[in-house]
Design a protein around this motif. Structure first.
Motif, PDB file in Angstrom:
ATOM      1  N   GLN A 167       0.983  -1.048  -0.050  1.00 35.74           N
ATOM      2  CA  GLN A 167       0.245  -0.101  -0.093  1.00 35.74           C
ATOM      3  C   GLN A 167       0.840   1.096  -0.191  1.00 35.74           C
ATOM      4  OE1 GLN A 167      -2.772  -0.232   3.320  1.00 35.74           O
ATOM      5  NE2 GLN A 167      -4.055  -1.763   2.447  1.00 35.74           N
ATOM      6  N   ALA A 170       2.297   1.806  -3.360  1.00 37.86           N
ATOM      7  CA  ALA A 170       1.014   2.153  -4.459  1.00 37.86           C
ATOM      8  C   ALA A 170       1.078   3.621  -4.485  1.00 37.86           C
ATOM      9  CB  ALA A 170      -0.265   1.331  -4.045  1.00 37.86           C
ATOM     10  N   ALA A 171       0.969   4.059  -2.918  1.00 29.22           N
ATOM     11  CA  ALA A 171       0.756   5.498  -2.706  1.00 29.22           C
ATOM     12  C   ALA A 171       2.073   6.250  -3.257  1.00 29.22           C
ATOM     13  CB  ALA A 171       0.599   5.733  -1.281  1.00 29.22           C
ATOM     14  N   HIS A 172       3.314   5.688  -3.245  1.00 32.29           N
ATOM     15  CA  HIS A 172       4.489   6.162  -3.484  1.00 32.29           C
ATOM     16  C   HIS A 172       4.569   6.338  -5.252  1.00 32.29           C
ATOM     17  CE1 HIS A 172       8.548   7.512  -3.971  1.00 32.29           C
ATOM     18  NE2 HIS A 172       9.012   6.357  -4.651  1.00 32.29           N
ATOM     19  N   ASP A 173       3.896   5.413  -6.123  1.00 27.42           N
ATOM     20  CA  ASP A 173       3.636   5.307  -7.475  1.00 27.42           C
ATOM     21  C   ASP A 173       2.726   6.299  -7.914  1.00 27.42           C
ATOM     22  OD1 ASP A 173       5.439   3.342  -7.452  1.00 27.42           O
ATOM     23  OD2 ASP A 173       3.929   1.670  -7.537  1.00 27.42           O
ATOM     24  N   ARG A 174       1.619   6.609  -7.000  1.00 26.39           N
ATOM     25  CA  ARG A 174       0.727   7.349  -7.291  1.00 26.39           C
ATOM     26  C   ARG A 174       1.345   8.894  -7.204  1.00 26.39           C
ATOM     27  NH1 ARG A 174      -3.091   4.309  -4.396  1.00 26.39           N
ATOM     28  NH2 ARG A 174      -2.569   5.693  -2.661  1.00 26.39           N
ATOM     29  N   HIS A 177       3.174   9.428 -10.397  1.00 28.65           N
ATOM     30  CA  HIS A 177       2.381   9.640 -11.515  1.00 28.65           C
ATOM     31  C   HIS A 177       1.892  11.019 -11.514  1.00 28.65           C
ATOM     32  CE1 HIS A 177      -0.857   9.063 -14.444  1.00 28.65           C
ATOM     33  NE2 HIS A 177      -1.523   9.370 -13.519  1.00 28.65           N
ATOM     34  N   TRP A 178       1.353  11.554 -10.630  1.00 30.05           N
ATOM     35  CA  TRP A 178       0.917  12.875 -10.419  1.00 30.05           C
ATOM     36  C   TRP A 178       2.262  14.041 -10.694  1.00 30.05           C
ATOM     37  CZ3 TRP A 178      -3.736  14.154 -11.465  1.00 30.05           C
ATOM     38  CH2 TRP A 178      -4.813  13.182 -11.296  1.00 30.05           C
TER      39      TRP A 178
END
Length: 441
Positions: A167, A170-174, A177-178
């Motif tokens: 998790q 995943a937050a780091h990947d988001r 992305h942003w």
């Protein structure tokens, strides 16, 4: 619109180069900031995950204990840390022997393999404090913290607390992305703003280039006729010795006229460049018009009716405007007679030609616009309009009664008395002042 010239092309290339440099600089700065943000976020998440499992493992290690060599685990069944932990296990190693799992509320598949347990146990024995170990099981990585449990003076067990970093990753990947999307949008916006700013910065240069092109066109327009006439006069005088004296007098008159034309051109160029202020002086408009008619190469078709009128203005610029009105009537009037009338601050020039449609009259005062079928440069009437605006007056075209075209130049008149007009002199102290152009060309 300024035609595309090598100088304009260079300015446009410089503008695009400035835009690209602005975009590249912005991109580099944003890239550095983004990389720093990604690294700081990754380190922060990793540290938060490690601290979380370490605190849980330390807390749970204090709830279990040894009593006469027996490990008591009853407290784990009611402890909130134990109940809220994602992965939990207690390992104990008999002496001698490999560590075995004594307690776990999760499936065995969620725990480290035996080889990993051996490594964790050895590390706890070596460091004698809470250790952090990352293991992989079933293709998924888990971060473990192992806290020692003491039996007198030796480590006899260890509490393992694990957390899934999926998790957090995943937050780091988001975030990445942003960041990519935001940086791309910022670079695009910065490029657009840079392009606009570079265009704003180059506007003075473009205006200067436009003024230069206009000055060259106006110089050609103003000097073409007197130069051609001067050539004919000189050639006529050299071909006939008997005509030489009169040709010389005519040549001197034409040279004087060209001197005044050049003076007017330079004044106009300096005024528009903002380096010169026009000195408004009281002058006799009727005499100025009569002189302009007399200087025409062929004034046989021009008649002038004037009244004594005093106006404030620059004599060179007003003379240019009047000449342009008369020459325009001669050129486009189809060879018809041209009548000039001066009265009450107004110069009216009328021809008896085909005229100009009403929809095209205002357009002819713009730069580089010519009349129907004309091959001229389209600067004559534009100069008239500019001079009129400079003096606080107006210039317009209208249909003449009975056919033809009527051009009018209207100028404001200073306060005056009738006695000064009758004696052809402006009243002393007439309210004339310096002025700047009231509009751009």
């Amino acid at each position: 619109m300024t035609p595309r010239t090598p100088a304009l092309a260079r300015l446009q290339r410089a503008r695009w180069a400035t835009t690209l440099l602005f975009a590249a600089t912005t991109s580099l700065c944003l890239l550095i900031l983004a990389v720093l943000a990604v690294r700081i976020d990754a380190q922060s998440r990793e540290s938060e995950l490690d601290n979380g499992v370490s605190r849980r493992a330390d807390g749970l290690a204090r709830t279990v204990y040894f009593d006469r060599g027996i490990l008591h685990l009853d407290a784990l069944r009611e402890d909130d840390l134990a109940l809220s932990s994602e992965r939990l296990a207690v390992i104990q190693a008999p002496e001698p022997g490999r560590p075995q799992i004594r307690h776990t509320p999760v499936p065995r598949s969620a725990l480290p393999h035996q080889a990993d347990l051996d490594e964790i146990w050895q590390q706890v024995q070596h460091d004698q404090e809470t250790v952090l170990v990352a293991t992989e099981s079933g293709g998924r990585e888990t971060q473990w913290a192992a806290a020692p449990v003491w039996d007198d003076d030796q480590i006899a067990a260890a509490v393992l607390v694990g957390a899934d970093p999926t998790q957090s990753q995943a937050a780091h990947d988001r975030l990445i992305h942003w960041l990519v999307l935001s940086c791309a949008a910022l670079v695009a916006a910065a490029s657009a703003i840079g392009h606009l700013l570079s265009g704003q910065a180059m506007r003075p240069a473009l205006r200067g280039l436009d003024r230069q092109e206009q000055f060259l066109a106006e110089a050609a327009h103003e000097l073409r006729t007197p130069l051609a006439t001067l050539r004919l006069v000189v050639e006529g005088g050299s071909a006939s010795p008997s005509r030489a004296p009169s040709a010389l007098d005519e040549a001197v008159r034409l040279v004087d006229r060209m001197g005044r034309l050049v003076t007017g051109l330079l004044v106009r160029a300096r005024v528009e460049a903002g380096t010169h202020e026009v000195e408004m002086t009281p002058l006799r408009l009727d005499q100025l018009v009569e002189q302009a008619v007399a200087e025409l190469p062929n004034s046989t078709g021009v008649t002038a009716v004037t009244e004594a009128v005093v106006v404030c203005g620059d004599p060179d610029l007003l003379a240019q405007a009047v000449r342009n009105l008369i020459e325009n009537a001669l050129r486009h009037g189809g060879g018809t007679p041209v009548h000039v009338h001066v009265t009450d601050g107004r110069v009216v020039v009328r021809d008896h030609g085909p005229g100009v449609p009403a929809k095209d009259r205002e357009r002819l005062f713009r730069r580089r616009v010519t009349g129907p079928g004309s091959t001229g440069t389209g600067t004559g009437l534009a100069i008239v309009k500019w001079v009129a605006d400079l003096h606080g007056g107006t210039a317009h075209l209208a249909a003449a009664p009975g056919g033809g075209l009527q051009a009018e130049l209207n100028l404001p008149r200073p306060a005056r008395d009738e006695e000064s007009v009758r004696h052809s002199l402006p009243r002393e102290g007439a309210p004339c002042s310096r002025t700047r152009p009231t509009g751009t060309r």
